[in-house]
Design a protein around this motif. Structure first.
Motif, PDB file in Angstrom:
ATOM      1  N   UNK A 125     -67.433  57.281  -6.332  1.00  0.00           N
ATOM      2  CA  UNK A 125     -67.026  57.340  -4.933  1.00  0.00           C
ATOM      3  C   UNK A 125     -65.683  58.047  -4.819  1.00  0.00           C
ATOM      4  N   UNK A 126     -65.500  58.853  -3.769  1.00  0.00           N
ATOM      5  CA  UNK A 126     -64.185  59.470  -3.564  1.00  0.00           C
ATOM      6  C   UNK A 126     -63.185  58.424  -3.085  1.00  0.00           C
ATOM      7  N   UNK A 127     -61.930  58.688  -3.327  1.00  0.00           N
ATOM      8  CA  UNK A 127     -60.878  57.751  -2.931  1.00  0.00           C
ATOM      9  C   UNK A 127     -60.689  57.793  -1.423  1.00  0.00           C
ATOM     10  N   UNK A 128     -60.844  56.629  -0.799  1.00  0.00           N
ATOM     11  CA  UNK A 128     -60.606  56.464   0.637  1.00  0.00           C
ATOM     12  C   UNK A 128     -59.713  55.247   0.783  1.00  0.00           C
ATOM     13  N   UNK A 129     -58.455  55.452   1.068  1.00  0.00           N
ATOM     14  CA  UNK A 129     -57.493  54.346   1.093  1.00  0.00           C
ATOM     15  C   UNK A 129     -57.661  53.534   2.369  1.00  0.00           C
ATOM     16  N   UNK A 130     -58.260  52.377   2.224  1.00  0.00           N
ATOM     17  CA  UNK A 130     -58.504  51.511   3.373  1.00  0.00           C
ATOM     18  C   UNK A 130     -57.226  50.809   3.813  1.00  0.00           C
ATOM     19  N   UNK A 131     -56.446  50.332   2.866  1.00  0.00           N
ATOM     20  CA  UNK A 131     -55.217  49.623   3.176  1.00  0.00           C
ATOM     21  C   UNK A 131     -54.017  50.385   2.630  1.00  0.00           C
ATOM     22  N   UNK A 132     -52.968  50.407   3.403  1.00  0.00           N
ATOM     23  CA  UNK A 132     -51.743  51.070   2.975  1.00  0.00           C
ATOM     24  C   UNK A 132     -50.769  51.137   4.140  1.00  0.00           C
ATOM     25  N   UNK A 133     -49.511  51.343   3.812  1.00  0.00           N
ATOM     26  CA  UNK A 133     -48.476  51.404   4.829  1.00  0.00           C
ATOM     27  C   UNK A 133     -48.245  52.843   5.262  1.00  0.00           C
ATOM     28  N   UNK A 134     -48.227  53.050   6.558  1.00  0.00           N
ATOM     29  CA  UNK A 134     -47.807  54.331   7.109  1.00  0.00           C
ATOM     30  C   UNK A 134     -46.364  54.187   7.556  1.00  0.00           C
ATOM     31  N   UNK A 135     -45.734  55.297   7.893  1.00  0.00           N
ATOM     32  CA  UNK A 135     -44.359  55.227   8.389  1.00  0.00           C
ATOM     33  C   UNK A 135     -44.309  54.456   9.704  1.00  0.00           C
ATOM     34  N   UNK A 136     -45.338  54.598  10.514  1.00  0.00           N
ATOM     35  CA  UNK A 136     -45.398  53.870  11.786  1.00  0.00           C
ATOM     36  C   UNK A 136     -45.504  52.363  11.540  1.00  0.00           C
ATOM     37  N   UNK A 137     -46.219  51.951  10.486  1.00  0.00           N
ATOM     38  CA  UNK A 137     -46.319  50.527  10.164  1.00  0.00           C
ATOM     39  C   UNK A 137     -44.961  49.961   9.779  1.00  0.00           C
ATOM     40  N   UNK A 138     -44.217  50.695   8.968  1.00  0.00           N
ATOM     41  CA  UNK A 138     -42.887  50.228   8.558  1.00  0.00           C
ATOM     42  C   UNK A 138     -41.943  50.138   9.756  1.00  0.00           C
ATOM     43  N   UNK A 139     -42.035  51.123  10.649  1.00  0.00           N
ATOM     44  CA  UNK A 139     -41.218  51.070  11.875  1.00  0.00           C
ATOM     45  C   UNK A 139     -41.622  49.890  12.745  1.00  0.00           C
ATOM     46  N   UNK A 140     -42.916  49.618  12.813  1.00  0.00           N
ATOM     47  CA  UNK A 140     -43.421  48.506  13.612  1.00  0.00           C
ATOM     48  C   UNK A 140     -42.926  47.168  13.052  1.00  0.00           C
ATOM     49  N   UNK A 141     -42.922  47.026  11.738  1.00  0.00           N
ATOM     50  CA  UNK A 141     -42.420  45.796  11.108  1.00  0.00           C
ATOM     51  C   UNK A 141     -40.942  45.626  11.419  1.00  0.00           C
ATOM     52  N   UNK A 142     -40.176  46.692  11.249  1.00  0.00           N
ATOM     53  CA  UNK A 142     -38.740  46.623  11.511  1.00  0.00           C
ATOM     54  C   UNK A 142     -38.464  46.270  12.976  1.00  0.00           C
ATOM     55  N   UNK A 143     -39.191  46.897  13.885  1.00  0.00           N
ATOM     56  CA  UNK A 143     -38.982  46.638  15.315  1.00  0.00           C
ATOM     57  C   UNK A 143     -39.348  45.195  15.682  1.00  0.00           C
ATOM     58  N   UNK A 144     -40.425  44.684  15.135  1.00  0.00           N
ATOM     59  CA  UNK A 144     -40.810  43.298  15.466  1.00  0.00           C
ATOM     60  C   UNK A 144     -39.828  42.297  14.876  1.00  0.00           C
ATOM     61  N   UNK A 145     -39.259  42.595  13.705  1.00  0.00           N
ATOM     62  CA  UNK A 145     -38.243  41.714  13.140  1.00  0.00           C
ATOM     63  C   UNK A 145     -36.994  41.716  14.009  1.00  0.00           C
ATOM     64  N   UNK A 146     -36.566  42.905  14.410  1.00  0.00           N
ATOM     65  CA  UNK A 146     -35.390  42.996  15.266  1.00  0.00           C
ATOM     66  C   UNK A 146     -35.608  42.320  16.615  1.00  0.00           C
ATOM     67  N   UNK A 147     -36.784  42.502  17.163  1.00  0.00           N
ATOM     68  CA  UNK A 147     -37.103  41.900  18.462  1.00  0.00           C
ATOM     69  C   UNK A 147     -37.080  40.379  18.371  1.00  0.00           C
ATOM     70  N   UNK A 148     -37.519  39.849  17.252  1.00  0.00           N
ATOM     71  CA  UNK A 148     -37.533  38.400  17.081  1.00  0.00           C
ATOM     72  C   UNK A 148     -36.138  37.840  16.816  1.00  0.00           C
ATOM     73  N   UNK A 149     -35.319  38.594  16.084  1.00  0.00           N
ATOM     74  CA  UNK A 149     -34.003  38.089  15.694  1.00  0.00           C
ATOM     75  C   UNK A 149     -32.951  38.259  16.765  1.00  0.00           C
ATOM     76  N   UNK A 150     -33.091  39.261  17.611  1.00  0.00           N
ATOM     77  CA  UNK A 150     -32.113  39.480  18.669  1.00  0.00           C
ATOM     78  C   UNK A 150     -32.592  38.794  19.931  1.00  0.00           C
ATOM     79  N   UNK A 151     -31.819  37.827  20.436  1.00  0.00           N
ATOM     80  CA  UNK A 151     -32.277  37.101  21.637  1.00  0.00           C
ATOM     81  C   UNK A 151     -32.218  37.941  22.901  1.00  0.00           C
TER      82      UNK A 151
END
Length: 151
Positions: A125-151
């Motif tokens: 089978x050819x490689x098809x990466x089902x799971x992995x982090x994109x740059x948008x995912x990392x930005x989304x994680x950072x933004x949700x952490x900041x949103x939760x920590x800053x009142x």
């Protein structure tokens, strides 16, 4: 990519250490849900984490299912929430496939050899990466952490 993930982990670790375990678990659940949603959308768009398209199926396949409908999209059931499980604890987030679907996903994720049927020959089978982090995912994680920590 792993350097960015390590840097994000170091940065967020100090901030998350100040939260209570119940609050950390709640935050981890919301981040995990957002990640699962983005992974599902990426799998539906048939894109690898780097933005390239999946290798297409072979053309000579029979695409008709049992009821006569035509299956056009790869991994349509695999991306459902019942197969793409998430677990969150106060210290970690786990997003992955479980049991039989994990084997199928692993074959496609790493481009391994597998037997599609009981008496069928092995297929590479050819490689098809089902799971992995994109740059948008990392930005989304950072933004949700900041949103939760800053009142």
């Amino acid at each position: 990519m792993s350097d960015e993930l390590t840097a994000l982990e170091d940065w967020a670790g100090a901030l998350l250490a100040k939260l209570q375990p119940a609050e950390r678990r709640k935050l981890n659940q919301s981040v995990a849900r957002e990640l699962r949603r983005s992974q599902q959308q990426r799998i539906a768009a048939q894109q690898n984490p780097d933005g390239s398209a999946y290798t297409p199926r072979k053309a000579r396949q029979n695409l008709r299912g049992k009821q006569g409908r035509i299956k056009r999209q790869m991994f349509s059931k695999l991306r459902q929430a019942k197969h793409l499980k998430l677990r969150s604890t106060p210290d970690s987030i786990t997003l992955g496939f479980m049991q039989r679907t994990a084997r199928l996903a692993r074959v496609h994720q790493y481009g391994l050899r597998d037997r599609p049927g009981r008496n069928a020959p092995d297929v590479q089978y050819p490689e098809r990466q089902l799971l992995g982090f994109t740059d948008a995912d990392l930005d989304q994680i950072r933004d949700s952490l900041l949103q939760h920590l800053i009142p």
